[in-house]
Scaffold this active site. Structure first.
Site, PDB file in Angstrom:
ATOM      1  N   THR A   1     -27.578 -78.181   1.533  1.00  0.00           N
ATOM      2  CA  THR A   1     -28.423 -77.392   2.368  1.00  0.00           C
ATOM      3  C   THR A   1     -28.541 -75.915   2.062  1.00  0.00           C
ATOM      4  O   THR A   1     -28.913 -75.082   2.703  1.00  0.00           O
ATOM      5  CB  THR A   1     -27.674 -77.209   3.902  1.00  0.00           C
TER       6      THR A   1
ATOM      7  N   GLY B   1     -30.436 -73.151   0.864  1.00  0.00           N
ATOM      8  CA  GLY B   1     -31.735 -72.387   1.215  1.00  0.00           C
ATOM      9  C   GLY B   1     -32.371 -73.037   2.284  1.00  0.00           C
ATOM     10  O   GLY B   1     -33.717 -72.895   2.191  1.00  0.00           O
ATOM     11  N   THR B   2     -31.848 -73.502   3.121  1.00  0.00           N
ATOM     12  CA  THR B   2     -32.544 -74.342   4.270  1.00  0.00           C
ATOM     13  C   THR B   2     -33.348 -73.177   5.159  1.00  0.00           C
ATOM     14  O   THR B   2     -34.419 -73.286   5.522  1.00  0.00           O
ATOM     15  CB  THR B   2     -31.691 -75.064   5.351  1.00  0.00           C
ATOM     16  N   GLY B   3     -32.601 -72.014   5.244  1.00  0.00           N
ATOM     17  CA  GLY B   3     -33.313 -70.908   6.088  1.00  0.00           C
ATOM     18  C   GLY B   3     -34.491 -70.037   5.275  1.00  0.00           C
ATOM     19  O   GLY B   3     -35.404 -69.946   5.929  1.00  0.00           O
ATOM     20  N   CYS B   4     -34.331 -70.217   4.116  1.00  0.00           N
ATOM     21  CA  CYS B   4     -35.301 -69.569   3.259  1.00  0.00           C
ATOM     22  C   CYS B   4     -36.666 -70.450   3.336  1.00  0.00           C
ATOM     23  O   CYS B   4     -37.737 -70.192   3.419  1.00  0.00           O
ATOM     24  CB  CYS B   4     -34.875 -69.347   1.739  1.00  0.00           C
TER      25      CYS B   4
ATOM     26  N   LYS C   1     -31.710 -71.074  15.331  1.00  0.00           N
ATOM     27  CA  LYS C   1     -31.572 -71.974  14.867  1.00  0.00           C
ATOM     28  C   LYS C   1     -30.147 -72.637  15.076  1.00  0.00           C
ATOM     29  O   LYS C   1     -29.101 -71.810  14.741  1.00  0.00           O
ATOM     30  CB  LYS C   1     -31.590 -71.864  13.327  1.00  0.00           C
TER      31      LYS C   1
END
Length: 267
Positions: A210, A212-215, A177
């Site tokens: 942003t 919690g974007t990865g979760c 990412k």
């Protein structure tokens, strides 16, 4: 024609008391994408948009018991793994995943937003040895990929090279990412062992919301894999879900605010 049952998605991750990331973000994402969310909580955190104020780990045996309760009764179609803080928990989770053999999305939560390393070298080594080879796809952000590669990745080509190395070493696909890189666009790269890289590009959204974007991305991919979508399709749809959730952020908190999962029922 009867409606097929929702895919059963198990999230193995930490709890975020403010609801923006971790288990809470996973449940929202899985539900909004039409899945049935189950959880095995690995840690309880006191946190909000400004940072983490406290962490208490869950005993490895209790993590395993949560997984077994879901598997033995409801069943599981796909798994998302997030925060695993120590080697003992990783061993228990890996043992359960060997037996389960379902699509597995591994989000290697290693680096805090502040840049602090969240897991020690023993846990990183255990992840590499025990869980990476079981994953369908590993989803590191740029700081995490740099940590795994053991070097700085100053440009796109360097990021792709590191992702290819990780894919070759683990046997899993890697979604690198690029959100932490500079520029007006964000480029994520999906690398599967022995295959040409696939790039996914969208314009950067200028926002502080942003958290919690990865979760959200990893649990969305897991839900779509559980629904039977090919990996590249799952990644593309999941990225679109995250982008729309960022655009719909409610504006809560004084720091890195949560996404607007609640606005995405239409997807």
């Amino acid at each position: 024609m009867s409606t097929p049952p929702p895919p059963r998605i198990l999230s193995i991750a930490g709890s975020d008391s403010s609801g923006g990331a971790g288990i809470q973000a996973d449940i929202k994402t899985i539900t909004m994408l039409g899945g049935y969310a189950m959880t095995a909580i690995t840690a309880i955190t006191a946190q909000n948009t400004l940072g983490v104020q406290g962490v208490t780990g869950i005993a490895p045996e209790m993590v395993l018991a949560q997984i077994a309760s879901c598997v033995d009764d409801i069943g599981v179609d796909a798994v998302k793994i997030g925060m695993l803080a120590d080697e003992a928990v990783i061993r228990q989770v890996a043992g359960a995943m060997v037996l389960l053999r379902r699509p597995l999305v591994l989000d290697p939560v290693m680096i805090a937003t502040s840049g602090a390393v969240l897991v020690g070298p023993e846990a990183v080594a255990a992840l590499r040895a025990r869980l990476f080879p079981l994953a369908t796809v590993i989803t590191p952000n740029l700081p995490e990929l740099e940590h795994l590669a053991g070097r700085a990745l100053p440009n796109h080509d360097a990021m792709v090279e590191a992702a290819q190395e990780l894919a070759a070493a683990s046997g899993a696909a890697v979604l690198a990412k690029g959100g932490h890189a500079g520029g007006e666009t964000i480029t994520d790269v999906l690398v599967a062992p022995g295959e040409a890289p696939q790039s996914f590009i969208h314009a950067r959204i200028e926002t502080r919301h942003t958290h919690g974007t990865g979760c959200t991305l990893s649990s969305a991919i897991a839900t779509l894999l559980g629904r039977g979508e090919p990996l590249a399709v799952a990644v593309a749809v999941a990225r679109d879900f995250v982008r729309k959730a960022i655009e719909a952020a409610p504006g809560y908190g004084a720091g890195s605010g949560p996404l607007g999962h609640q606005a995405l029922r239409a997807l």
